[in-house]
Design an enzyme around this catalytic site. Sequence first.
Site, PDB file in Angstrom:
ATOM      1  N   GLU A  52      17.344 -12.043 -12.681  1.00 43.66           N
ATOM      2  CA  GLU A  52      18.007 -12.788 -13.759  1.00 43.66           C
ATOM      3  C   GLU A  52      19.410 -12.240 -14.015  1.00 43.66           C
ATOM      4  O   GLU A  52      20.346 -12.987 -14.276  1.00 43.66           O
ATOM      5  CB  GLU A  52      17.195 -12.685 -15.059  1.00 43.66           C
ATOM      6  CG  GLU A  52      15.801 -13.294 -15.005  1.00 43.66           C
ATOM      7  CD  GLU A  52      14.738 -12.312 -14.525  1.00 43.66           C
ATOM      8  OE1 GLU A  52      15.037 -11.464 -13.652  1.00 43.66           O
ATOM      9  OE2 GLU A  52      13.601 -12.405 -15.004  1.00 43.66           O
ATOM     10  N   CYS A  75      11.123 -10.079 -17.779  1.00 42.27           N
ATOM     11  CA  CYS A  75      10.512  -8.896 -18.394  1.00 42.27           C
ATOM     12  C   CYS A  75      10.970  -8.719 -19.839  1.00 42.27           C
ATOM     13  O   CYS A  75      12.018  -9.209 -20.248  1.00 42.27           O
ATOM     14  CB  CYS A  75      10.794  -7.651 -17.569  1.00 42.27           C
ATOM     15  SG  CYS A  75      12.522  -7.176 -17.528  1.00 42.27           S
ATOM     16  N   CYS A  84      15.015  -8.549 -19.374  1.00 43.05           N
ATOM     17  CA  CYS A  84      15.691  -9.775 -18.948  1.00 43.05           C
ATOM     18  C   CYS A  84      15.593 -10.861 -20.005  1.00 43.05           C
ATOM     19  O   CYS A  84      16.462 -11.729 -20.086  1.00 43.05           O
ATOM     20  CB  CYS A  84      15.078 -10.290 -17.656  1.00 43.05           C
ATOM     21  SG  CYS A  84      15.457  -9.233 -16.269  1.00 43.05           S
ATOM     22  N   SER A 168      -5.800   1.570  26.893  1.00 46.09           N
ATOM     23  CA  SER A 168      -5.702   0.505  25.909  1.00 46.09           C
ATOM     24  C   SER A 168      -4.290   0.025  25.668  1.00 46.09           C
ATOM     25  O   SER A 168      -4.082  -0.981  25.014  1.00 46.09           O
ATOM     26  CB  SER A 168      -6.260   0.999  24.572  1.00 46.09           C
ATOM     27  OG  SER A 168      -5.382   1.963  24.033  1.00 46.09           O
ATOM     28  N   ASP A 200      -3.400   8.961  20.080  1.00 44.89           N
ATOM     29  CA  ASP A 200      -2.195   8.255  20.548  1.00 44.89           C
ATOM     30  C   ASP A 200      -0.890   8.916  20.139  1.00 44.89           C
ATOM     31  O   ASP A 200       0.168   8.520  20.609  1.00 44.89           O
ATOM     32  CB  ASP A 200      -2.164   6.814  19.997  1.00 44.89           C
ATOM     33  CG  ASP A 200      -3.408   6.021  20.355  1.00 44.89           C
ATOM     34  OD1 ASP A 200      -4.100   6.431  21.302  1.00 44.89           O
ATOM     35  OD2 ASP A 200      -3.686   5.006  19.682  1.00 44.89           O
ATOM     36  N   LEU A 204       4.362   5.490  13.852  1.00 44.77           N
ATOM     37  CA  LEU A 204       4.061   4.655  12.675  1.00 44.77           C
ATOM     38  C   LEU A 204       5.296   4.372  11.827  1.00 44.77           C
ATOM     39  O   LEU A 204       5.273   4.521  10.606  1.00 44.77           O
ATOM     40  CB  LEU A 204       2.947   5.279  11.823  1.00 44.77           C
ATOM     41  CG  LEU A 204       1.595   5.456  12.522  1.00 44.77           C
ATOM     42  CD1 LEU A 204       0.589   6.138  11.584  1.00 44.77           C
ATOM     43  CD2 LEU A 204       1.028   4.116  12.985  1.00 44.77           C
ATOM     44  N   GLN A 303     -13.847   2.539  14.525  1.00 48.34           N
ATOM     45  CA  GLN A 303     -14.687   3.244  13.548  1.00 48.34           C
ATOM     46  C   GLN A 303     -14.168   3.017  12.137  1.00 48.34           C
ATOM     47  O   GLN A 303     -14.912   2.650  11.225  1.00 48.34           O
ATOM     48  CB  GLN A 303     -14.595   4.767  13.793  1.00 48.34           C
ATOM     49  CG  GLN A 303     -15.203   5.242  15.078  1.00 48.34           C
ATOM     50  CD  GLN A 303     -16.622   5.748  14.854  1.00 48.34           C
ATOM     51  OE1 GLN A 303     -17.052   5.901  13.728  1.00 48.34           O
ATOM     52  NE2 GLN A 303     -17.345   5.973  15.941  1.00 48.34           N
ATOM     53  N   GLY A 306     -14.419  -0.565  10.843  1.00 48.41           N
ATOM     54  CA  GLY A 306     -15.784  -0.835  10.369  1.00 48.41           C
ATOM     55  C   GLY A 306     -16.036  -0.214   9.007  1.00 48.41           C
ATOM     56  O   GLY A 306     -16.625  -0.851   8.120  1.00 48.41           O
TER      57      GLY A 306
HETATM   58  C1  AOF Z   1      12.011  -9.526 -13.992  1.00 47.68           C
HETATM   59  N1  AOF Z   1      12.885  -9.772 -13.001  1.00 47.68           N
HETATM   60  O1  AOF Z   1      13.717  -9.365 -10.971  1.00 47.68           O
HETATM   61  C2  AOF Z   1      11.841  -8.129 -11.646  1.00 47.68           C
HETATM   62  C3  AOF Z   1      10.874  -7.931 -12.684  1.00 47.68           C
HETATM   63  O2  AOF Z   1      11.632  -0.609 -13.631  1.00 47.68           O
HETATM   64  P1  AOF Z   1      12.222  -1.971 -13.796  1.00 47.68           P
HETATM   65  O3  AOF Z   1      13.125  -2.069 -14.971  1.00 47.68           O
HETATM   66  O4  AOF Z   1      12.853  -2.486 -12.538  1.00 47.68           O
HETATM   67  O5  AOF Z   1      11.014  -2.944 -14.162  1.00 47.68           O
HETATM   68  C4  AOF Z   1      10.049  -3.209 -13.200  1.00 47.68           C
HETATM   69  C5  AOF Z   1       9.059  -4.187 -13.762  1.00 47.68           C
HETATM   70  O6  AOF Z   1       9.723  -5.387 -14.185  1.00 47.68           O
HETATM   71  C6  AOF Z   1       8.054  -4.613 -12.716  1.00 47.68           C
HETATM   72  O7  AOF Z   1       6.892  -3.804 -12.744  1.00 47.68           O
HETATM   73  C7  AOF Z   1       7.756  -6.060 -13.121  1.00 47.68           C
HETATM   74  O8  AOF Z   1       6.817  -6.123 -14.167  1.00 47.68           O
HETATM   75  C8  AOF Z   1       9.102  -6.522 -13.646  1.00 47.68           C
HETATM   76  N2  AOF Z   1       9.898  -7.042 -12.516  1.00 47.68           N
HETATM   77  N3  AOF Z   1      10.991  -8.670 -13.808  1.00 47.68           N
HETATM   78  O9  AOF Z   1      12.145 -10.086 -15.093  1.00 47.68           O
HETATM   79  C9  AOF Z   1      12.858  -9.123 -11.829  1.00 47.68           C
HETATM   80  N4  AOF Z   1      11.805  -7.411 -10.500  1.00 47.68           N
HETATM   81 ZN    ZN Z   2      13.628  -8.087 -15.858  1.00 46.26          ZN
END
Ligand code: AOF
Ligand code: ZN
Length: 369
Positions: A52, A75, A84, A168, A200, A204, A303, A306
Amino acid sequence: MRDEFYMARALELARLGCFTTTPNPNVGCVIVRDGEIVGEGYHRRAGEPHAEVHALRMAGDKARGATAYVTLEPCSHHGRTPPCCDALTAAGVSRVVAAMQDPNPQVAGRGLYRLQQAGIDVSHGLMMQEAEALNRGFLKRMRTGFPWVQLKLGASLDGRTAMASGESQWITSPEARRDVQRLRAQSSAILSTSATVLADNPSLTVRYDELDASTRSRYAAEDLRQPVRIIVDSQNRVTPQHRLIAQSGETWLARNEIDAQSWPDNVTQFSVPRHHNRIDLVSMFMLLGKKQINSVWVEAGAQFAGALLQAGVVDELIVYLAPKLLGEAGRGLCHLPGLERLADAPEFTFSDVRQVGPDVRLTLTPKYR
Ligand code: AOF
Ligand code: ZN
């Protein structure tokens, strides 16, 4: 229809972060005023601005009275960055369309609620399935505490992974291996076992030049992130001399007991409770969730495959089938001790089938009973 068009664009933007945002989710945002896109953005990396914020910066004054399309609820908490929902309100956005709510307990509806309280027209649920598919790992971890687990297997047409001698290498094609590189790159972690390390000596890692061209066009070389390498090593058999220890990025050794050797700084041992003298897998995945691992990509032997299936911790199976026959003496795909009745055979549903070079890739979801 218009709303779907802009949300589809926001989802496309969000996907650009799929190699880099872990432990954060992939999020995209599009700001539209009078039918014109005035701002766009996506979340690139934890600690950097949310989607945002990028979109609002681009829109500037044009955000006033505009509609914001976001793939995840904005958020409402102060994390690594400020909320946000406050940024959208301050910019004067008049409508917010979210594809889904954020299950993060720190948000969980409060972002949408606060926008609504500020007099903004709020809705959610548009293209929710696509938004869910974007963040399987993050969403599962937020809802259950466990990471999303994908088990990769490679086999011949008759389900064999090796000749009886153990020979393999290269059953599947270079195209399949490139596909694996891309799926490794999207995961928070790559998990294997000491048995595979001893047999192997793999590194990774994600190797940038082994990614396909279309992935490289969306993922710059300087953004390369190495997923955490996790090795299940209950007998402390991995040593500082194994190849993966010298690779960049982190290696975590899951052990019953931690040893006193000196390891490089990027290697961590963590202790996991025992289960029949082995690592308790459910406890291990729970610990990985606590350590903010959203998704785990497993590459190991028959293994361990499974054991994971029998423990009921696999969310998705990815099987590459090569058009070759190795015969009855070859080694099987999955070791399932104690399986005697057909009624007890693990079952799956196909969620995707496609050709990758000369091979076929099957994606399956286990049916847990
Ligand atoms: C949003 N827009 O682009 C993202 C969100 O540690 P911060 O401040 O980056 O917060 C991470 C948390 O915010 C993450 O766990 C999720 O709940 C939210 N991510 N929210 O509005 C975003 N990346
Ligand atoms: Zn946010």
